[in-house]
Design a protein around this motif. Structure first.
Motif, PDB file in Angstrom:
ATOM      1  N   SER A   2       7.304   0.542 -11.770  1.00  0.00           N
ATOM      2  CA  SER A   2       7.620   0.065 -10.425  1.00  0.00           C
ATOM      3  C   SER A   2       9.058  -0.450 -10.325  1.00  0.00           C
ATOM      4  N   VAL A   3       9.583  -1.054 -11.383  1.00  0.00           N
ATOM      5  CA  VAL A   3      10.952  -1.578 -11.320  1.00  0.00           C
ATOM      6  C   VAL A   3      12.002  -0.477 -11.224  1.00  0.00           C
ATOM      7  N   SER A   4      11.611   0.763 -11.439  1.00  0.00           N
ATOM      8  CA  SER A   4      12.524   1.892 -11.289  1.00  0.00           C
ATOM      9  C   SER A   4      12.486   2.478  -9.884  1.00  0.00           C
ATOM     10  N   THR A   5      11.720   1.847  -8.996  1.00  0.00           N
ATOM     11  CA  THR A   5      11.661   2.273  -7.598  1.00  0.00           C
ATOM     12  C   THR A   5      12.433   1.263  -6.755  1.00  0.00           C
ATOM     13  N   CYS A  23       4.321   9.003  -9.311  1.00  0.00           N
ATOM     14  CA  CYS A  23       3.366   8.032  -8.775  1.00  0.00           C
ATOM     15  C   CYS A  23       2.103   8.748  -8.318  1.00  0.00           C
ATOM     16  N   LYS A  24       0.960   8.197  -8.681  1.00  0.00           N
ATOM     17  CA  LYS A  24      -0.302   8.856  -8.330  1.00  0.00           C
ATOM     18  C   LYS A  24      -0.562   8.853  -6.831  1.00  0.00           C
ATOM     19  N   TYR A  25       0.126   8.002  -6.079  1.00  0.00           N
ATOM     20  CA  TYR A  25      -0.060   7.950  -4.627  1.00  0.00           C
ATOM     21  C   TYR A  25       0.881   8.887  -3.873  1.00  0.00           C
ATOM     22  N   ASN A  26       1.779   9.538  -4.588  1.00  0.00           N
ATOM     23  CA  ASN A  26       2.723  10.448  -3.953  1.00  0.00           C
ATOM     24  C   ASN A  26       2.028  11.788  -3.712  1.00  0.00           C
ATOM     25  N   CYS A  66       3.438   8.694   0.829  1.00  0.00           N
ATOM     26  CA  CYS A  66       2.568   7.769   0.112  1.00  0.00           C
ATOM     27  C   CYS A  66       1.174   7.824   0.725  1.00  0.00           C
ATOM     28  N   ASN A  67       0.146   8.016  -0.117  1.00  0.00           N
ATOM     29  CA  ASN A  67      -1.219   8.055   0.402  1.00  0.00           C
ATOM     30  C   ASN A  67      -2.032   6.821  -0.006  1.00  0.00           C
ATOM     31  N   ALA A  68      -1.363   5.772  -0.531  1.00  0.00           N
ATOM     32  CA  ALA A  68      -2.054   4.512  -0.819  1.00  0.00           C
ATOM     33  C   ALA A  68      -2.385   3.836   0.509  1.00  0.00           C
ATOM     34  N   ASP A  74       5.700  -2.369  -5.726  1.00  0.00           N
ATOM     35  CA  ASP A  74       4.727  -2.906  -6.685  1.00  0.00           C
ATOM     36  C   ASP A  74       3.456  -2.080  -6.761  1.00  0.00           C
ATOM     37  N   THR A  75       3.254  -1.185  -5.827  1.00  0.00           N
ATOM     38  CA  THR A  75       2.036  -0.364  -5.805  1.00  0.00           C
ATOM     39  C   THR A  75       2.154   0.841  -6.721  1.00  0.00           C
ATOM     40  N   PHE A  76       3.352   1.147  -7.178  1.00  0.00           N
ATOM     41  CA  PHE A  76       3.592   2.302  -8.039  1.00  0.00           C
ATOM     42  C   PHE A  76       2.629   2.312  -9.229  1.00  0.00           C
TER      43      PHE A  76
END
Length: 118
Positions: A34-37, A85-88, A93-95, A114-116
């Motif tokens: 997440s810190v890389s986003t 990211c699994k939500y991509n 974003c599909n979260a 932080d959701t990454f």
């Protein structure tokens, strides 16, 4: 639509901890944590930023939020460049709920999603 909360209080789009932007972009195409986003939509609060970002304001969402404290009504469209990211899903974003972190941030580089999850 995805709901987004944010603790980047210095962002022009932050409205009481919620994102008041209509469209946001999470950068970090090669991120593995997440810190890389970062939220590349971040703009520091100020008159100039407010005026330049007026076209990206989620006015209907902000008005709905004024009258509803029980649920989050502001739901921006979230473009995501974090390929792992699994939500991509096709760069979106599909979260269902996202949290952008950036306490004390004065630039987008001090924010992160932080959701990454890889």
């Amino acid at each position: 639509m995805t709901r987004l909360s944010c603790n980047a209080a210095n962002c022009v789009s932050n409205v009481s901890g919620l994102c008041g932007a209509r469209n946001i972009n999470v950068a970090g195409a090669s991120a593995h944590t997440s810190v890389s986003t970062e939220c590349s939509t971040f703009e520091e609060k100020g008159l100039k930023s407010s005026l330049s970002n007026i076209t990206n304001m989620n006015i209907p969402g902000q008005v709905k939020q004024l009258f509803n404290s029980q649920s989050i009504e502001m739901s921006p469209n979230i473009r995501c460049e974090a390929q792992s990211c699994k939500y991509n899903e096709n760069m979106l974003c599909n979260a269902s709920d996202i949290h952008v972190s950036g306490p004390g941030a004065l630039s987008s580089s001090r924010t992160c999603c932080d959701t990454f999850v890889e």
